[in-house]
Design a protein around this motif. Structure first.
Motif, PDB file in Angstrom:
ATOM      1  N   ALA A   1      -8.496  10.256  10.418  1.00 51.13           N
ATOM      2  CA  ALA A   1      -8.028   9.370  11.480  1.00 51.13           C
ATOM      3  C   ALA A   1      -6.511   9.307  11.554  1.00 51.13           C
ATOM      4  O   ALA A   1      -5.925   9.345  12.642  1.00 51.13           O
ATOM      5  CB  ALA A   1      -8.592   7.967  11.273  1.00 51.13           C
ATOM      6  N   LEU A   2      -5.863   9.220  10.405  1.00 53.62           N
ATOM      7  CA  LEU A   2      -4.423   8.951  10.381  1.00 53.62           C
ATOM      8  C   LEU A   2      -3.566  10.193  10.592  1.00 53.62           C
ATOM      9  O   LEU A   2      -2.529  10.127  11.259  1.00 53.62           O
ATOM     10  CB  LEU A   2      -4.039   8.279   9.064  1.00 53.62           C
ATOM     11  N   VAL A   3      -3.965  11.320  10.029  1.00 54.53           N
ATOM     12  CA  VAL A   3      -3.113  12.516  10.112  1.00 54.53           C
ATOM     13  C   VAL A   3      -2.804  12.908  11.554  1.00 54.53           C
ATOM     14  O   VAL A   3      -1.631  13.083  11.917  1.00 54.53           O
ATOM     15  CB  VAL A   3      -3.724  13.689   9.317  1.00 54.53           C
ATOM     16  N   PRO A   4      -3.817  13.070  12.424  1.00 58.41           N
ATOM     17  CA  PRO A   4      -3.476  13.471  13.798  1.00 58.41           C
ATOM     18  C   PRO A   4      -2.666  12.426  14.544  1.00 58.41           C
ATOM     19  O   PRO A   4      -1.795  12.771  15.349  1.00 58.41           O
ATOM     20  CB  PRO A   4      -4.849  13.698  14.458  1.00 58.41           C
ATOM     21  N   LEU A   5      -2.902  11.148  14.276  1.00 60.19           N
ATOM     22  CA  LEU A   5      -2.135  10.102  14.953  1.00 60.19           C
ATOM     23  C   LEU A   5      -0.669  10.139  14.545  1.00 60.19           C
ATOM     24  O   LEU A   5       0.231  10.129  15.396  1.00 60.19           O
ATOM     25  CB  LEU A   5      -2.707   8.721  14.611  1.00 60.19           C
ATOM     26  N   LEU A   6      -0.418  10.169  13.253  1.00 61.95           N
ATOM     27  CA  LEU A   6       0.965  10.164  12.786  1.00 61.95           C
ATOM     28  C   LEU A   6       1.679  11.449  13.186  1.00 61.95           C
ATOM     29  O   LEU A   6       2.864  11.424  13.526  1.00 61.95           O
ATOM     30  CB  LEU A   6       1.010   9.964  11.264  1.00 61.95           C
ATOM     31  N   ASN A   7       0.970  12.560  13.174  1.00 52.41           N
ATOM     32  CA  ASN A   7       1.573  13.824  13.620  1.00 52.41           C
ATOM     33  C   ASN A   7       1.897  13.807  15.112  1.00 52.41           C
ATOM     34  O   ASN A   7       2.775  14.554  15.570  1.00 52.41           O
ATOM     35  CB  ASN A   7       0.644  15.002  13.313  1.00 52.41           C
ATOM     36  N   ALA A   8       1.207  12.948  15.857  1.00 49.67           N
ATOM     37  CA  ALA A   8       1.425  12.869  17.303  1.00 49.67           C
ATOM     38  C   ALA A   8       2.505  11.850  17.675  1.00 49.67           C
ATOM     39  O   ALA A   8       2.725  11.593  18.859  1.00 49.67           O
ATOM     40  CB  ALA A   8       0.114  12.523  18.013  1.00 49.67           C
ATOM     41  N   GLY A   9       3.164  11.266  16.663  1.00 46.10           N
ATOM     42  CA  GLY A   9       4.269  10.358  16.957  1.00 46.10           C
ATOM     43  C   GLY A   9       3.938   8.887  16.872  1.00 46.10           C
ATOM     44  O   GLY A   9       4.708   8.050  17.347  1.00 46.10           O
ATOM     45  N   TYR A  10       2.813   8.550  16.259  1.00 45.90           N
ATOM     46  CA  TYR A  10       2.469   7.150  16.053  1.00 45.90           C
ATOM     47  C   TYR A  10       2.987   6.697  14.686  1.00 45.90           C
ATOM     48  O   TYR A  10       3.387   7.514  13.851  1.00 45.90           O
ATOM     49  CB  TYR A  10       0.958   6.941  16.145  1.00 45.90           C
ATOM     50  N   ARG A  11       2.934   5.382  14.467  1.00 45.77           N
ATOM     51  CA  ARG A  11       3.479   4.805  13.237  1.00 45.77           C
ATOM     52  C   ARG A  11       2.651   3.588  12.848  1.00 45.77           C
ATOM     53  O   ARG A  11       2.265   2.779  13.697  1.00 45.77           O
ATOM     54  CB  ARG A  11       4.933   4.407  13.474  1.00 45.77           C
ATOM     55  N   ILE A  12       2.355   3.442  11.563  1.00 43.18           N
ATOM     56  CA  ILE A  12       1.658   2.252  11.069  1.00 43.18           C
ATOM     57  C   ILE A  12       2.644   1.091  11.053  1.00 43.18           C
ATOM     58  O   ILE A  12       3.702   1.168  10.427  1.00 43.18           O
ATOM     59  CB  ILE A  12       1.079   2.494   9.666  1.00 43.18           C
ATOM     60  N   THR A  13       2.287   0.003  11.763  1.00 43.19           N
ATOM     61  CA  THR A  13       3.209  -1.114  11.902  1.00 43.19           C
ATOM     62  C   THR A  13       2.685  -2.432  11.362  1.00 43.19           C
ATOM     63  O   THR A  13       3.447  -3.394  11.235  1.00 43.19           O
ATOM     64  CB  THR A  13       3.569  -1.321  13.383  1.00 43.19           C
ATOM     65  N   SER A  14       1.391  -2.512  11.049  1.00 47.50           N
ATOM     66  CA  SER A  14       0.871  -3.780  10.541  1.00 47.50           C
ATOM     67  C   SER A  14      -0.521  -3.591   9.957  1.00 47.50           C
ATOM     68  O   SER A  14      -1.110  -2.506  10.053  1.00 47.50           O
ATOM     69  CB  SER A  14       0.809  -4.826  11.667  1.00 47.50           C
ATOM     70  N   LEU A  15      -1.020  -4.653   9.326  1.00 47.36           N
ATOM     71  CA  LEU A  15      -2.423  -4.753   8.940  1.00 47.36           C
ATOM     72  C   LEU A  15      -2.951  -6.040   9.546  1.00 47.36           C
ATOM     73  O   LEU A  15      -2.250  -7.058   9.583  1.00 47.36           O
ATOM     74  CB  LEU A  15      -2.609  -4.793   7.419  1.00 47.36           C
ATOM     75  N   GLN A  16      -4.193  -6.001  10.008  1.00 47.65           N
ATOM     76  CA  GLN A  16      -4.815  -7.185  10.583  1.00 47.65           C
ATOM     77  C   GLN A  16      -6.192  -7.385   9.979  1.00 47.65           C
ATOM     78  O   GLN A  16      -6.901  -6.427   9.692  1.00 47.65           O
ATOM     79  CB  GLN A  16      -4.925  -7.062  12.108  1.00 47.65           C
ATOM     80  N   ARG A  17      -6.551  -8.648   9.806  1.00 46.79           N
ATOM     81  CA  ARG A  17      -7.885  -8.982   9.306  1.00 46.79           C
ATOM     82  C   ARG A  17      -8.766  -9.376  10.486  1.00 46.79           C
ATOM     83  O   ARG A  17      -8.366 -10.190  11.321  1.00 46.79           O
ATOM     84  CB  ARG A  17      -7.813 -10.123   8.297  1.00 46.79           C
TER      85      ARG A  17
END
Length: 291
Positions: free
Chosen positions: A258-274
């Motif tokens: 899930a994360l590899v293609p998103l981050l490679n496409a220019g996205y960034r992890i900005t928070s965690l939510q419950r």
């Protein structure tokens, strides 16, 4: 904000946070002449992780002399924790930054605010010595570390490295996220003041991975081009590793996919939510997380 004002505000934010942490621990910065302190840091590494993780004394000494930082936490003159970082350079940015390589605390001293205080001390040292950013890695499955790094410290992650340290003894790849801490950004200053980073409405973000009632990852189809996404993470990967290593391995690959293609496409992890009992990473477009 002018540079001097930004620095004053930045230092004030760190001091406010520090005042809330454990008061009976003393924090010291090693200088090249502090040979016993440097050796104590090596002993802590051995105690916490074993012989394979120990950094050689000459290497630590050389790094301290050449732009690195070693901080040691003491309780009644006993070394109980440390952080160790060395300088690195970004050709793209044309700037040096600090790479935070190790942070360790004796088991009996964990959950007492020492790790947070070591990061804050490291930040203040870095600012005094001209660094604008500190970078380190963490396991994307460690939701507790993720919350500290992203929500409490205000860092973001835009890079995923597969098998950073090879495989664990259980045969699970040791993937890592690369956390970037922009030391004097408004995002970081706000986080240190106790303000959680602003994120989009969770209900408006598509879930790429959710968690089933049995605690397993459930993957969903990917629709490119959205402003943000959510990716579930197990609440306690350490418990899962003890009780069901195969399920832990399944989570590793679910997050990687899930994360590899998103981050490679220019996205960034900005928070965690419950969301009820579930914990989700919030991933946004790069443009949405500038300070």
């Amino acid at each position: 904000m002018h540079g001097t004002q930004q620095l004053e505000k930045s230092a004030e934010s760190g001091e406010i946070m520090m005042s809330k942490l454990l008061a009976d621990i003393e924090y010291k910065t090693a200088e090249p002449i502090d040979v016993p302190m440097i050796k104590q840091a090596g002993q802590l590494q051995q105690t916490i992780w074993g012989n394979e993780a120990v950094t050689a004394f000459p290497e630590m000494m050389a790094i301290i002399r050449n732009g690195g930082c070693l901080l040691v936490a003491y309780h009644r003159e006993q070394a109980v924790g440390f952080s160790y970082s060395f300088p690195d350079y970004s050709a793209a940015a044309g700037k040096a930054y600090l790479c935070s390589h190790m942070l360790g605390i004796l088991p009996e001293y964990r959950d007492r605010g020492i790790g947070m205080r070591l990061k804050l001390e490291q930040r203040q040292w870095a600012i005094r010595n001209g660094y604008e950013k500190i970078v380190w890695t963490y396991d994307p499955l460690e939701s507790r570390n993720a919350y500290l790094n992203v929500c409490k410290l205000g860092g973001t992650a835009a890079s995923y490295v597969e098998s950073y340290y090879g495989e664990s003894r259980r045969g699970i790849p040791m993937d890592r996220l690369v956390l970037e801490w922009d030391l004097q950004s408004s995002r970081v200053i706000g986080a240190l003041d106790g303000r959680k980073p602003a994120v989009p409405d969770a209900e408006g973000l598509s879930k790429l991975v959710s968690i089933t009632a049995q605690g397993a990852p459930e993957k969903h189809s990917f629709e490119a081009g959205q402003q943000g996404y959510r990716v579930a993470v197990p609440p306690s990967i350490q418990l899962l590793l003890r009780e069901n290593p195969e399920l832990a391995k399944e989570w590793r690959f679910a997050l990687r996919e899930a994360l590899v293609p998103l981050l490679n496409a220019g996205y960034r992890i900005t928070s965690l939510q419950r969301d009820g009992e579930s914990i989700h990473y919030v991933i946004e477009r790069e443009a949405g997380c500038t300070s």
